[in-house]
Design a protein around this motif. Structure first.
Motif: not given
Length: 58
Positions: A33-55
């Motif tokens: 469960k913790i690993e799944a939450r971590l993977a979701a958090a990493v994906a969210e961080v990547q999505r937000l960075r992409k949204q900010l324009g920091n690919p």
């Protein structure tokens, strides 16, 4: 108004009945469960960075 001084006390028992502790869960399930939450958090961080324009940080 009537005032009385407390001169002693006597325990009469628990106010609520004791409940059994919840059964423990398997550590493997918690880890998954913790690993799944971590993977979701990493994906969210990547999505937000992409949204900010920091690919480059993605």
């Amino acid at each position: 108004m009537q005032v009385r001084r407390i001169t002693g006390y006597k325990r009469i028992g628990w106010l609520v009945s004791k409940t059994a502790p919840a059964p423990g869960s398997s550590p493997n399930i918690d880890r998954r469960k913790i690993e799944a939450r971590l993977a979701a958090a990493v994906a969210e961080v990547q999505r937000l960075r992409k949204q900010l324009g920091n690919p480059d940080n993605a």
